[in-house]
Design a protein around this motif. Sequence first.
Motif, PDB file in Angstrom:
ATOM      1  N   ARG A 374      -6.723   2.646   5.332  1.00  0.00           N
ATOM      2  CA  ARG A 374      -5.717   3.742   5.212  1.00  0.00           C
ATOM      3  C   ARG A 374      -4.598   3.580   6.130  1.00  0.00           C
ATOM      4  N   VAL A 375      -4.279   2.224   6.608  1.00  0.00           N
ATOM      5  CA  VAL A 375      -3.275   1.947   7.215  1.00  0.00           C
ATOM      6  C   VAL A 375      -2.032   1.321   6.137  1.00  0.00           C
ATOM      7  N   PRO A 376      -0.872   1.678   6.247  1.00  0.00           N
ATOM      8  CA  PRO A 376       0.298   1.426   5.301  1.00  0.00           C
ATOM      9  C   PRO A 376       0.780   0.005   5.862  1.00  0.00           C
ATOM     10  N   LEU A 377       0.804  -0.961   4.969  1.00  0.00           N
ATOM     11  CA  LEU A 377       1.323  -2.201   5.013  1.00  0.00           C
ATOM     12  C   LEU A 377       2.543  -2.494   4.371  1.00  0.00           C
ATOM     13  N   LEU A 378       3.784  -2.666   5.436  1.00  0.00           N
ATOM     14  CA  LEU A 378       5.067  -2.438   4.909  1.00  0.00           C
ATOM     15  C   LEU A 378       5.798  -3.789   4.937  1.00  0.00           C
ATOM     16  N   TYR A 379       5.470  -4.777   5.605  1.00  0.00           N
ATOM     17  CA  TYR A 379       5.821  -6.197   5.690  1.00  0.00           C
ATOM     18  C   TYR A 379       5.096  -7.313   4.922  1.00  0.00           C
ATOM     19  N   ASP A 380       5.645  -8.399   4.593  1.00  0.00           N
ATOM     20  CA  ASP A 380       4.955  -9.567   4.159  1.00  0.00           C
ATOM     21  C   ASP A 380       4.279  -9.171   2.882  1.00  0.00           C
ATOM     22  N   ALA A 381       4.792  -8.599   1.724  1.00  0.00           N
ATOM     23  CA  ALA A 381       4.116  -8.242   0.810  1.00  0.00           C
ATOM     24  C   ALA A 381       4.039  -9.323  -0.174  1.00  0.00           C
ATOM     25  N   SER A 382       4.840 -10.203  -0.147  1.00  0.00           N
ATOM     26  CA  SER A 382       5.035 -11.363  -1.291  1.00  0.00           C
ATOM     27  C   SER A 382       3.790 -12.380  -1.334  1.00  0.00           C
TER      28      SER A 382
END
Lengths: 505, 505
Positions: A374-382
């Motif tokens: 349930r926690v959004p992950l906004l960094y390091d997507a690549s």
Amino acid sequence: MNPKEQPDQDFAGISPAEFFYRNRQMAGFGNPTQAVYSTVRELIENSLDACEDAGRPPMVTLSTVAEDANTITITVEDNGSGLPYDEVAQAFGRVLYGSKYERRQRRGTFGLGVTMAILYGQITTDSPVFVHTQSSEGPGREYGLLIDIENNSPIVVSEAAQDRCSLGTSVSISLKGDIKRAQDRIVDYLRLTTVGTPNARIAFDINGEIQGSFGPWTSEMARQSIPVKPHPRAVDLELLRRLLKEFRGDTIHDFLVASFQQLGVRTASKLLAFMGIDPKIPTEALTRQDYSRLCQGMRHFNGFSSPDGRCLSPIGEVPFIRGVSSVFNPSLLSYTRQGVFEWEGNPVILEGVLALGDAFPPADTPTLYRLANRVPLLYDASEDVLTKVVKQVNWRRYGFSKPQPVGLFLNVSSTRIPYRAAGKQSLAHISEIEEGASLLLKSLGRFLNGKISSSGAASRNRRKRREYSELIGIVAKYSSALAGYDSPPSTGPIVNKLFEVGEDE
Amino acid sequence: MNPKEQPDQDFAGISPAEFFYRNRQMAGFGNPTQAVYSTVRELIENSLDACEDAGRPPMVTLSTVAEDANTITITVEDNGSGLPYDEVAQAFGRVLYGSKYERRQRRGTFGLGVTMAILYGQITTDSPVFVHTQSSEGPGREYGLLIDIENNSPIVVSEAAQDRCSLGTSVSISLKGDIKRAQDRIVDYLRLTTVGTPNARIAFDINGEIQGSFGPWTSEMARQSIPVKPHPRAVDLELLRRLLKEFRGDTIHDFLVASFQQLGVRTASKLLAFMGIDPKIPTEALTRQDYSRLCQGMRHFNGFSSPDGRCLSPIGEVPFIRGVSSVFNPSLLSYTRQGVFEWEGNPVILEGVLALGDAFPPADTPTLYRLANRVPLLYDASEDVLTKVVKQVNWRRYGFSKPQPVGLFLNVSSTRIPYRAAGKQSLAHISEIEEGASLLLKSLGRFLNGKISSSGAASRNRRKRREYSELIGIVAKYSSALAGYDSPPSTGPIVNKLFEVGEDE
């Protein structure tokens, strides 16, 4: 020369607090912008866990105050049940200490995040963290705490009774940080947090300049996760040894039934027969070779059911759709779910929502929003496994012959999220998660295909047909006039044939 | 209800060994392929550090033996000085323990990598690590060790004298792992390791199937890094407090001069005047406010020289070029260096070699080979700051109007490498490193520009001219014959005019 006297060999141990102090970029505290974002994030997640443990819809408030040009105090307050007084100092003043080491889904799992924020605040501003907590019985108390980094232990600098009117915990951390550069991400993070936790209300006040709140989008409570026993396929020699140490019975058969999930009396007998181990052997008589055989056997026996999913708390179809709808206002959306499946004996549920709407930038693939527990992950997507899976899909097949305004929300629920680093921003390439996500995307893609052609593509088609009709009508009119006819022929059937539609459309 | 008796709040601390046991993917042990690769890597790096500390050119041997289908024993042997006997158990049986916490460049820095490999071996095969060490005085000894994960402490399971003919250390770890899938990467890693450490010889024998050795490419010894005092801009309140605790003198002025580099008597006076602090104040009289003022002042005063680079050990122009030449056999190459510059008071030197040759796949940008403190980084390239910088360069400007076979080797040397995760595979986005790398690439790019046009483009041009000459010659011959001339006219001047070259070319 005695080996003890060798030159330039100065051996020493360091505490985990010292390790993360030296390598703070690994925990999300690499620069002043990231530090502010991570502090907010860790505090919010801690609060949401506390509210859910208390069985109450989360009401969380974030407020920040600029102390000077680059010093900021960040306070997060929740309506959880408060903390036991004698745990406050350890819980906030010691790295790798917490209440979250059970086998069930939680946002926080390491006992690391908030302590790192406190440590960062302390080394940049010399200020203690202030923790106020109030539980149903005692009056409230406020603690001022510093961390002894070399020894990884708390230093209580102040402690005082301070009664407040409501239950919960409030944590204030002062740190050097760049709120201006972090604030957009923070607002995005809060907004997406209420997609993952749609029954939460999150209010915020950033330096008195940006104020607002998100949620609640539903009053439905999330299913509370309950702790479970380990799945047999999660076993390794360390876990086996620990469980044997805890076991108070007699035989290996009883041990298996008592210590693992999905391992009833009959399965245990089958498993032991499979491994060629006498079910009556007392656990004390097991040799090291037996330990190895047990581990091997439990990992390779294929008579176990999938792991128990009750330790997980997925968002759920209705709340997830309500969250995405409330925040992004799409014109169309679809929910799909995969699992319970497993990786290394850990249960996993994958949920996905695909949404079509103007809030999403038109692109050749859907815009991915990642969530984990349930926690959004906004960094390091690549580097994330979910990004990889999205890239592998042939989106043209699902209507992306031209850019489409589509959002894709993926939430991974598990007792063990395979974060790539302690900063918890992206997921490692676990093949089971990759396969699950791939199936999920195919099912969502098929939904989309129909919808894009019946909305975007179909309306384009109708417009084209109208334009052709007009043009061909004009051509027919003038060419029939040139040919000396009184009236032009009917062009409708020609256009319909061209666009392969029946007469009724 | 007393706060102590709250339900479902079971607080506990975990050891750093337990943390990394639970989150082994963070340290590079996420799956059987990665585990084999990381084990090899950590053992090799440990050995190279040991040899360099001993001041000897490294002679390192890797050998692996398949115990069964998925169990492998990995042994790495070096010619270092051996270890003090009474440190062996702690150094190999305790996470976050080591000899590498000085302020100077080393490959290993955490006291984590080899212990993680041992821990992984133990939980998958139940086997102890075997460490044999022999120093110049004592006879050799072999230790068998396990790790008590819950307490992060070593368990010595065997210890015996065992004399060998040469000095050094040898470490054997048995683990479940997939050597078949890891072996290509391992060989790549070993090859690139000798680019970063060109005076090393690394021999390998993988299951008796793949054997060979790389290096040494030079006999030149790398500059040995020496420990230095911290740079004033590296200060934070924690470091300041530690240095004050160690200080045995009197005044703040003496403290500054004694505790920091680039801070002589005159600079200290200027700095204290800048902060408005009386140089005669005894350190014991400093208040907490003074601590903060000191930290702030030292970070903002701009009278310090760059950090001392003697604690670094870059590869160096001649050895780096020799390493790349020996391994990749390029037709052209160029070396450039940036620094000493700094990030957060840590010195950094960046070195780059750009090479043109058939060993590199033709591509729109150079193929990037990353090294940090001479260690090749083969995973997680896409999030790395160096990858980002390479992508930002407009390579078309430097001759990449079509794909070119170019390799780019970048080595970052620092006392603190900002790894994104404990697995040490990619570098965080530190703006100073980004800027340094950007300058480095521009300088290398300009070199390349001239070379591509004077080699690739020019040779293509010459070939084209030859082909045109032939064709026009044939046309001239037959058309003059058709026209009845005895001999064809000279076509050379026409072709030269077409290709805009003078008569002499």
